[in-house]
Write a protein that holds these residues in place. Structure first.
Motif, PDB file in Angstrom:
ATOM      1  N   LEU A 243       0.826  -1.210   0.000  1.00  9.04           N
ATOM      2  CA  LEU A 243       0.000   0.000   0.000  1.00  9.04           C
ATOM      3  C   LEU A 243       0.860   1.258   0.000  1.00  9.04           C
ATOM      4  CD1 LEU A 243      -2.819   1.277   0.195  1.00  9.04           C
ATOM      5  CD2 LEU A 243      -2.646   1.072   2.686  1.00  9.04           C
ATOM      6  N   CYS A 244       1.924   1.261   0.801  1.00 17.93           N
ATOM      7  CA  CYS A 244       2.816   2.428   0.828  1.00 17.93           C
ATOM      8  C   CYS A 244       3.522   2.605  -0.516  1.00 17.93           C
ATOM      9  CB  CYS A 244       3.841   2.275   1.946  1.00 17.93           C
ATOM     10  SG  CYS A 244       3.154   2.361   3.609  1.00 17.93           S
ATOM     11  N   MET A 245       3.877   1.511  -1.162  1.00 27.54           N
ATOM     12  CA  MET A 245       4.507   1.625  -2.474  1.00 27.54           C
ATOM     13  C   MET A 245       3.550   2.224  -3.499  1.00 27.54           C
ATOM     14  SD  MET A 245       6.890  -1.734  -3.043  1.00 27.54           S
ATOM     15  CE  MET A 245       7.285  -1.107  -4.666  1.00 27.54           C
ATOM     16  N   VAL A 246       2.283   1.787  -3.475  1.00 27.62           N
ATOM     17  CA  VAL A 246       1.295   2.321  -4.425  1.00 27.62           C
ATOM     18  C   VAL A 246       1.049   3.799  -4.163  1.00 27.62           C
ATOM     19  CG1 VAL A 246      -1.105   2.163  -5.158  1.00 27.62           C
ATOM     20  CG2 VAL A 246       0.223   0.084  -4.811  1.00 27.62           C
ATOM     21  N   ILE A 247       0.906   4.171  -2.880  1.00 26.49           N
ATOM     22  CA  ILE A 247       0.665   5.584  -2.554  1.00 26.49           C
ATOM     23  C   ILE A 247       1.874   6.429  -2.949  1.00 26.49           C
ATOM     24  CG2 ILE A 247       0.322   7.189  -0.639  1.00 26.49           C
ATOM     25  CD1 ILE A 247      -1.306   5.061   0.760  1.00 26.49           C
ATOM     26  N   THR A 248       3.079   5.916  -2.722  1.00 26.76           N
ATOM     27  CA  THR A 248       4.283   6.664  -3.109  1.00 26.76           C
ATOM     28  C   THR A 248       4.338   6.882  -4.613  1.00 26.76           C
ATOM     29  OG1 THR A 248       5.461   5.729  -1.214  1.00 26.76           O
ATOM     30  CG2 THR A 248       6.788   6.681  -2.984  1.00 26.76           C
ATOM     31  N   ALA A 249       4.012   5.835  -5.365  1.00 27.85           N
ATOM     32  CA  ALA A 249       4.029   5.978  -6.826  1.00 27.85           C
ATOM     33  C   ALA A 249       2.969   6.968  -7.309  1.00 27.85           C
ATOM     34  CB  ALA A 249       3.813   4.606  -7.476  1.00 27.85           C
ATOM     35  N   LEU A 250       1.770   6.905  -6.723  1.00 25.08           N
ATOM     36  CA  LEU A 250       0.710   7.827  -7.141  1.00 25.08           C
ATOM     37  C   LEU A 250       1.025   9.264  -6.743  1.00 25.08           C
ATOM     38  CD1 LEU A 250      -2.486   5.723  -6.307  1.00 25.08           C
ATOM     39  CD2 LEU A 250      -1.452   6.130  -8.552  1.00 25.08           C
ATOM     40  N   MET A 251       1.551   9.456  -5.507  1.00 21.03           N
ATOM     41  CA  MET A 251       1.850  10.811  -5.047  1.00 21.03           C
ATOM     42  C   MET A 251       3.002  11.427  -5.825  1.00 21.03           C
ATOM     43  SD  MET A 251      -0.345  11.649  -2.790  1.00 21.03           S
ATOM     44  CE  MET A 251       0.439  13.048  -2.029  1.00 21.03           C
ATOM     45  N   SER A 252       3.935  10.626  -6.278  1.00 19.67           N
ATOM     46  CA  SER A 252       5.042  11.175  -7.060  1.00 19.67           C
ATOM     47  C   SER A 252       4.570  11.758  -8.394  1.00 19.67           C
ATOM     48  CB  SER A 252       6.083  10.082  -7.313  1.00 19.67           C
ATOM     49  OG  SER A 252       5.514   9.025  -8.081  1.00 19.67           O
ATOM     50  N   MET A 253       3.424  11.276  -8.881  1.00 20.59           N
ATOM     51  CA  MET A 253       2.904  11.775 -10.155  1.00 20.59           C
ATOM     52  C   MET A 253       1.800  12.811  -9.993  1.00 20.59           C
ATOM     53  SD  MET A 253       2.804   8.256 -12.427  1.00 20.59           S
ATOM     54  CE  MET A 253       1.767   7.406 -11.229  1.00 20.59           C
ATOM     55  N   THR A 254       1.098  12.805  -8.860  1.00 17.77           N
ATOM     56  CA  THR A 254      -0.064  13.689  -8.702  1.00 17.77           C
ATOM     57  C   THR A 254       0.081  14.680  -7.556  1.00 17.77           C
ATOM     58  OG1 THR A 254      -1.145  12.062  -7.269  1.00 17.77           O
ATOM     59  CG2 THR A 254      -1.560  11.897  -9.643  1.00 17.77           C
ATOM     60  N   ALA A 255       1.207  14.689  -6.831  1.00 20.20           N
ATOM     61  CA  ALA A 255       1.336  15.580  -5.671  1.00 20.20           C
ATOM     62  C   ALA A 255       1.266  17.046  -6.086  1.00 20.20           C
ATOM     63  CB  ALA A 255       2.640  15.300  -4.932  1.00 20.20           C
ATOM     64  N   HIS A 256       1.824  17.392  -7.252  1.00 15.93           N
ATOM     65  CA  HIS A 256       1.821  18.791  -7.683  1.00 15.93           C
ATOM     66  C   HIS A 256       0.452  19.243  -8.174  1.00 15.93           C
ATOM     67  CE1 HIS A 256       2.330  16.461 -11.364  1.00 15.93           C
ATOM     68  NE2 HIS A 256       1.916  17.516 -12.042  1.00 15.93           N
ATOM     69  N   LEU A 257      -0.475  18.315  -8.346  1.00 13.77           N
ATOM     70  CA  LEU A 257      -1.816  18.679  -8.820  1.00 13.77           C
ATOM     71  C   LEU A 257      -2.802  18.919  -7.678  1.00 13.77           C
ATOM     72  CD1 LEU A 257      -2.152  16.084 -11.732  1.00 13.77           C
ATOM     73  CD2 LEU A 257      -1.411  18.479 -11.873  1.00 13.77           C
ATOM     74  N   LEU A 258      -2.456  18.529  -6.462  1.00 17.46           N
ATOM     75  CA  LEU A 258      -3.375  18.681  -5.330  1.00 17.46           C
ATOM     76  C   LEU A 258      -3.325  20.104  -4.784  1.00 17.46           C
ATOM     77  CD1 LEU A 258      -2.647  15.359  -3.407  1.00 17.46           C
ATOM     78  CD2 LEU A 258      -4.542  15.845  -4.967  1.00 17.46           C
ATOM     79  N   PRO A 259      -4.477  20.669  -4.395  1.00 16.30           N
ATOM     80  CA  PRO A 259      -4.502  22.027  -3.811  1.00 16.30           C
ATOM     81  C   PRO A 259      -4.134  21.992  -2.332  1.00 16.30           C
ATOM     82  CG  PRO A 259      -6.728  21.193  -4.025  1.00 16.30           C
ATOM     83  CD  PRO A 259      -5.835  20.129  -4.606  1.00 16.30           C
ATOM     84  N   TRP A 260      -2.840  21.950  -2.056  1.00 17.18           N
ATOM     85  CA  TRP A 260      -2.380  21.783  -0.683  1.00 17.18           C
ATOM     86  C   TRP A 260      -2.780  22.953   0.207  1.00 17.18           C
ATOM     87  CZ3 TRP A 260      -1.068  17.170   0.736  1.00 17.18           C
ATOM     88  CH2 TRP A 260      -0.508  16.290  -0.182  1.00 17.18           C
ATOM     89  N   ARG A 261      -2.838  24.152  -0.325  1.00 16.06           N
ATOM     90  CA  ARG A 261      -3.208  25.311   0.505  1.00 16.06           C
ATOM     91  C   ARG A 261      -4.617  25.155   1.053  1.00 16.06           C
ATOM     92  NH1 ARG A 261      -1.035  30.519  -3.055  1.00 16.06           N
ATOM     93  NH2 ARG A 261       1.163  29.858  -3.196  1.00 16.06           N
ATOM     94  N   TYR A 262      -5.544  24.801   0.183  1.00 19.70           N
ATOM     95  CA  TYR A 262      -6.935  24.683   0.615  1.00 19.70           C
ATOM     96  C   TYR A 262      -7.143  23.447   1.484  1.00 19.70           C
ATOM     97  CZ  TYR A 262      -7.518  28.200  -3.004  1.00 19.70           C
ATOM     98  OH  TYR A 262      -7.405  29.340  -3.761  1.00 19.70           O
ATOM     99  N   LEU A 263      -6.387  22.394   1.207  1.00 17.10           N
ATOM    100  CA  LEU A 263      -6.493  21.210   2.056  1.00 17.10           C
ATOM    101  C   LEU A 263      -6.016  21.509   3.478  1.00 17.10           C
ATOM    102  CD1 LEU A 263      -5.220  18.371  -0.338  1.00 17.10           C
ATOM    103  CD2 LEU A 263      -7.579  18.833   0.373  1.00 17.10           C
ATOM    104  N   LEU A 264      -4.885  22.205   3.608  1.00 19.00           N
ATOM    105  CA  LEU A 264      -4.410  22.581   4.935  1.00 19.00           C
ATOM    106  C   LEU A 264      -5.338  23.582   5.606  1.00 19.00           C
ATOM    107  CD1 LEU A 264      -0.571  22.930   4.231  1.00 19.00           C
ATOM    108  CD2 LEU A 264      -1.743  21.056   5.403  1.00 19.00           C
ATOM    109  N   LEU A 265      -5.916  24.505   4.810  1.00 18.64           N
ATOM    110  CA  LEU A 265      -6.844  25.497   5.372  1.00 18.64           C
ATOM    111  C   LEU A 265      -8.079  24.814   5.954  1.00 18.64           C
ATOM    112  CD1 LEU A 265      -7.812  28.432   5.771  1.00 18.64           C
ATOM    113  CD2 LEU A 265      -8.712  28.337   3.423  1.00 18.64           C
ATOM    114  N   VAL A 266      -8.701  23.963   5.161  1.00 17.97           N
ATOM    115  CA  VAL A 266      -9.928  23.301   5.616  1.00 17.97           C
ATOM    116  C   VAL A 266      -9.616  22.306   6.728  1.00 17.97           C
ATOM    117  CG1 VAL A 266     -11.828  21.817   4.897  1.00 17.97           C
ATOM    118  CG2 VAL A 266     -11.029  23.636   3.385  1.00 17.97           C
TER     119      VAL A 266
END
Length: 530
Positions: A243-266
């Protein structure tokens, strides 16, 4: 005891701790109470003797060579560490100094708990506003430390130097601060708490509670994460790993697409708002209503056929069981296999006029060759007497039913680069072979007078320069007399070409087995003890 230490930052909002001291007296000796108000202080000599006695007791338990090792390595050169070794007086002195100055940390902890626990709603809302601005504009995070330094360090220090003048009238006029003119008060400095003040004991109380909280959090964290990560349950830990390997692979490709500011705000606002006392009570009421509402059960019963038709889980328990079946991975059913070896060592006496035959000595994991460290050190080989006493390595078990004799002795002799020995070769009259196919895989030592002259260089290269006196001279004289130094050309298995020791190799297949948790713990404890 003093009430407090001036200019010391401590947590004074909680009551002073009560210290209880249990005194043990000898029942045989009468005890006379001390007069009230008498303050007894231990003498310097008695305290020193106690410290020395306790230190000597600890030295019997603690390995002092490791504790007081003042040498550290920086690169390849050892560097002497100037810090003192373990000492009870030094530890006691450092604890007193540390406890007198740790109050600022507990004061900050108390203020943070007040803000997050809604003791004052205005402070919590102000914190949420600042947090929201930082989430929307992360560049403000660089300004925040400077602004906090100005508001909480510089401004109070200036106000301490310019206090308001004392009020001389009986009116209720608020005193004012004068920002002009010379300073009216000395500069305020943060001083450590005095050892005879209540602030010192407040720090001890907070330090005691922090140590208990850290221990509880550490134990709870180990209880939760250790079964998931230490592979005591290999299926569960393997599922977490995948599971950690799958999440690492997905986050390496999609981390820059997530709205981290709004996620941390909410997320941050929701976490702090959910701890509001009224919201906590509201959540409790809603959970009670949902638990006693039968209409939800009727709705779930009506939607069950639709979920079954779509292949969706009809209840949370069904969903969890479905996830469990997906995580039930199949591990490799074929355990790892390896080959272990054991050497049968025999001995015979070379005393004059002795016609002794070869006698079984023992089974050893090492061949005990002429250049073996045990041979050069003058020690006997180590091992067991019988085959039945030979045990597999820890975590392994024998797979084959019996030991097999390795008749190809040339291979393992060449692999180990063993010199000064003779061995049997099937169908050949060289290398000490008898020329027959009936061989036993024996490898014997050559006599000292028949060893090659390069043995001295080989031994020196291996780090064993201390060979018997006259060792090289004997071989040189032997070569001058015309005796061939190439023992492979002589052939035969007579006593003149065989030394005191001989050995042959036995092999057996082992496979890895799963060790119980208790055995793994005992093995870990044994490794730590060693």
């Amino acid at each position: 005891m003093e009430e407090s230490t001036p200019d010391a930052i401590v947590n004074r909002d909680e009551p002073i701790p009560v210290v209880s001291v249990s005194q043990h007296h000898d029942s045989k000796k009468p005890h006379s109470p001390r007069p009230t108000g008498h303050k007894r202080t231990p003498s310097a000599i008695g305290r020193s003797l106690q410290d020395r006695l306790f230190t000597s007791l600890l030295e019997q338990v603690i390995p002092t060579d490791n504790v007081n090792d003042d040498t550290v390595f920086a690169g390849k050169k050892p560097v002497a560490d100037k810090r003192p070794g373990f000492s009870l007086p030094v530890m006691a002195n450092n604890f007193r100094r540390f406890n007198a100055r740790i109050g600022v940390v507990f004061h900050f902890q108390l203020q943070a708990e007040r803000v997050l626990s809604w003791k004052k709603s205005s402070h919590t809302f102000s914190f949420l506003v600042i947090y929201s601005f930082i989430c929307l504009d992360p560049h403000l995070l660089v300004i925040l430390p400077i602004a906090g330094f100005l508001l909480f360090v510089m401004v109070p220090a200036f106000l301490a130097r310019h206090p308001p003048p004392p009020s001389t009238s009986t009116s209720s006029i608020t005193p004012y601060y004068s920002y002009q003119g010379p300073a009216l008060a000395p500069a305020k400095t943060i001083e450590p708490a005095s050892e005879t003040s209540k602030d010192f004991f407040r720090n001890m109380r907070d330090l005691q509670n922090v140590m208990a909280d850290f221990s509880d959090i550490h134990d709870a964290t180990v209880d939760v994460f250790a079964p998931l990560t230490n592979f005591s349950n290999e299926k569960l830990s393997s599922s977490v790993f995948l599971l950690c390997m799958v999440i690492t692979a997905l986050m390496s490709m999609t981390a820059h697409l997530l709205p981290w500011r709004y996620l941390l705000l909410v997320g941050g606002n929701a976490a702090i708002l959910s701890s509001h006392p009224r919201l906590v009570e509201l959540f409790k009421v809603i959970s009670v209503d949902l638990a006693g509402d039968t209409a939800l059960a009727d709705i779930a019963q009506k939607e069950k056929p639709v979920a079954d038709a779509l292949g969706l889980p009809s209840s949370p328990s069904t969903a969890m069981s479905l996830l469990g079946s997906l995580a039930d991975i199949s591990l490799d059913t074929y355990s790892e296999e390896r080959e272990v070896e054991m050497f049968e060592i025999q001995y015979r006496s070379l005393a004059p006029y002795s016609e002794s035959s070869w006698d079984h000595f023992l089974f050893s994991p090492m061949p005990y060759d002429p250049l073996s460290p045990f041979r050069i050190a003058g020690e006997r080989p180590k091992g067991c007497r019988f085959f039945e006493d030979v045990q597999p390595p820890r975590g392994w078990a024998f797979k084959s039913k019996k030991w097999e004799l390795d008749l190809d002795c040339r291979e393992w002799v060449v692999e180990r680069m063993i010199t000064g020995v003779g061995f049997e070769v099937a169908g050949e009259a060289g290398a000490g072979g008898s020329g027959s196919d009936e061989i036993g895989g024996w490898v014997w030592d050559l006599p000292t007078t028949a060893l090659a002259s390069d043995e001295v260089g080989v031994a020196a290269a291996l780090g064993y320069p201390d060979l018997p006196k006259g060792y090289g001279k004997k071989t040189q004289k032997l070569g001058k007399r015309g005796v061939s130094q190439d023992w492979e050309e002589k052939g035969g298995m007579g006593s003149n070409v065989m030394g005191e020791w001989r050995r042959r190799r036995w092999v057996r297949v082992v496979h890895r087995i799963s060790m119980p948790a208790e055995s793994e713990k005992e093995h870990t404890d044994d490794e730590q003890d060693r």
